[in-house]
Design a protein around this motif. Structure first.
Motif, PDB file in Angstrom:
ATOM      1  N   THR A   7      40.552  35.639  37.102  1.00 39.21           N
ATOM      2  CA  THR A   7      39.967  35.026  35.992  1.00 39.21           C
ATOM      3  C   THR A   7      39.847  33.482  35.900  1.00 39.21           C
ATOM      4  OG1 THR A   7      41.710  35.238  34.602  1.00 39.21           O
ATOM      5  CG2 THR A   7      40.322  37.044  34.621  1.00 39.21           C
ATOM      6  N   PRO A   8      38.751  32.814  35.469  1.00 42.76           N
ATOM      7  CA  PRO A   8      39.012  31.183  35.182  1.00 42.76           C
ATOM      8  C   PRO A   8      40.195  30.795  34.605  1.00 42.76           C
ATOM      9  CG  PRO A   8      36.889  32.287  34.361  1.00 42.76           C
ATOM     10  CD  PRO A   8      37.850  33.538  34.606  1.00 42.76           C
ATOM     11  N   LEU A   9      40.937  31.661  33.939  1.00 39.87           N
ATOM     12  CA  LEU A   9      42.165  31.087  33.285  1.00 39.87           C
ATOM     13  C   LEU A   9      43.401  31.177  34.194  1.00 39.87           C
ATOM     14  CD1 LEU A   9      41.918  32.192  29.619  1.00 39.87           C
ATOM     15  CD2 LEU A   9      41.394  29.985  30.623  1.00 39.87           C
ATOM     16  N   LYS A  10      43.188  32.004  35.426  1.00 42.79           N
ATOM     17  CA  LYS A  10      44.376  32.191  36.220  1.00 42.79           C
ATOM     18  C   LYS A  10      45.381  30.917  36.589  1.00 42.79           C
ATOM     19  CE  LYS A  10      46.086  34.746  40.156  1.00 42.79           C
ATOM     20  NZ  LYS A  10      47.297  35.127  39.728  1.00 42.79           N
ATOM     21  N   THR A  11      44.205  29.994  37.151  1.00 44.46           N
ATOM     22  CA  THR A  11      44.777  28.565  37.639  1.00 44.46           C
ATOM     23  C   THR A  11      45.342  27.940  36.503  1.00 44.46           C
ATOM     24  OG1 THR A  11      42.650  27.564  37.247  1.00 44.46           O
ATOM     25  CG2 THR A  11      42.957  28.585  39.650  1.00 44.46           C
ATOM     26  N   LEU A  12      45.155  28.126  35.271  1.00 48.61           N
ATOM     27  CA  LEU A  12      45.683  27.475  34.235  1.00 48.61           C
ATOM     28  C   LEU A  12      47.074  28.077  33.760  1.00 48.61           C
ATOM     29  CD1 LEU A  12      42.815  26.482  31.922  1.00 48.61           C
ATOM     30  CD2 LEU A  12      44.050  25.174  33.434  1.00 48.61           C
ATOM     31  N   ILE A  13      47.011  29.513  33.782  1.00 42.84           N
ATOM     32  CA  ILE A  13      48.191  30.235  33.343  1.00 42.84           C
ATOM     33  C   ILE A  13      49.143  30.529  34.234  1.00 42.84           C
ATOM     34  CG2 ILE A  13      48.710  32.478  32.312  1.00 42.84           C
ATOM     35  CD1 ILE A  13      46.059  32.735  30.936  1.00 42.84           C
ATOM     36  N   ASP A  14      49.009  30.478  35.527  1.00 46.61           N
ATOM     37  CA  ASP A  14      50.086  30.590  36.594  1.00 46.61           C
ATOM     38  C   ASP A  14      51.162  29.573  36.707  1.00 46.61           C
ATOM     39  OD1 ASP A  14      48.984  33.186  37.128  1.00 46.61           O
ATOM     40  OD2 ASP A  14      48.245  32.606  38.963  1.00 46.61           O
ATOM     41  N   PRO A  15      50.631  28.269  36.486  1.00 46.74           N
ATOM     42  CA  PRO A  15      51.548  27.292  36.506  1.00 46.74           C
ATOM     43  C   PRO A  15      52.510  27.373  35.015  1.00 46.74           C
ATOM     44  CG  PRO A  15      49.400  26.221  37.305  1.00 46.74           C
ATOM     45  CD  PRO A  15      49.246  27.777  36.653  1.00 46.74           C
ATOM     46  N   LEU A  16      52.032  27.555  34.121  1.00 43.33           N
ATOM     47  CA  LEU A  16      52.802  27.808  32.797  1.00 43.33           C
ATOM     48  C   LEU A  16      53.681  28.829  32.864  1.00 43.33           C
ATOM     49  CD1 LEU A  16      53.120  26.832  30.022  1.00 43.33           C
ATOM     50  CD2 LEU A  16      51.273  28.652  29.315  1.00 43.33           C
ATOM     51  N   ILE A  17      53.365  29.947  33.624  1.00 40.90           N
ATOM     52  CA  ILE A  17      54.304  30.898  33.866  1.00 40.90           C
ATOM     53  C   ILE A  17      55.668  30.719  34.765  1.00 40.90           C
ATOM     54  CG2 ILE A  17      54.661  33.196  34.802  1.00 40.90           C
ATOM     55  CD1 ILE A  17      51.831  34.012  33.773  1.00 40.90           C
ATOM     56  N   ASP A  18      54.998  29.973  35.864  1.00 37.05           N
ATOM     57  CA  ASP A  18      56.246  29.508  36.703  1.00 37.05           C
ATOM     58  C   ASP A  18      57.035  28.534  35.884  1.00 37.05           C
ATOM     59  OD1 ASP A  18      54.953  30.775  38.872  1.00 37.05           O
ATOM     60  OD2 ASP A  18      53.820  29.257  39.450  1.00 37.05           O
ATOM     61  N   ALA A  19      56.570  27.389  35.140  1.00 37.83           N
ATOM     62  CA  ALA A  19      57.284  26.577  34.425  1.00 37.83           C
ATOM     63  C   ALA A  19      58.491  27.435  33.554  1.00 37.83           C
ATOM     64  CB  ALA A  19      56.514  25.570  33.609  1.00 37.83           C
TER      65      ALA A  19
END
Length: 111
Positions: free
Chosen positions: A3-15
């Motif tokens: 989804t378009p949000l994946k690139t925004l959410i994945d770094p947040l999950i990693d942090a």
């Protein structure tokens, strides 16, 4: 695929996995529904972080809050290390996020 949000959410999950641990302290709900700032205090294995969420449609919002960290501590956005602030007297620091976005502030020494 994704989804378009994946690139925004994945770094947040990693942090979150790397820095967020321990008790949660709500530092600010300034601007009522548009700016939210919360701190995860950290644990023996996670250094802690401050999450800033801005839901305003058009403007960057900032609020000066007590971080609980000592004066002179440099905080960087774990997702964009070009952005930093220095904790001032009494643990106070101006923390911000651009419109409809977020930041994850961590102590520079934890990076």
């Amino acid at each position: 695929m994704g989804t378009p949000l994946k690139t925004l959410i994945d770094p947040l999950i990693d942090a979150r996995k790397k820095y967020a641990g321990g008790a949660t302290a709500y530092l600010s709900t300034a601007y009522k529904t548009n700016l939210f700032i919360a701190k995860r205090e950290g644990t023996e294995t996670k250094d802690g972080c401050i999450f800033v969420l801005n839901d305003d449609m058009t403007q960057t919002l900032t609020n000066t809050v007590n971080t609980g960290w000592t004066q002179g501590t440099v905080l960087v956005d774990a997702l964009n290390t070009n952005h930093s602030v220095t904790v001032q007297s009494g643990g106070m620091a101006p923390l911000s996020a651009s419109n409809r976005f977020y930041r994850v502030y961590v102590r520079q020494s934890a990076m």
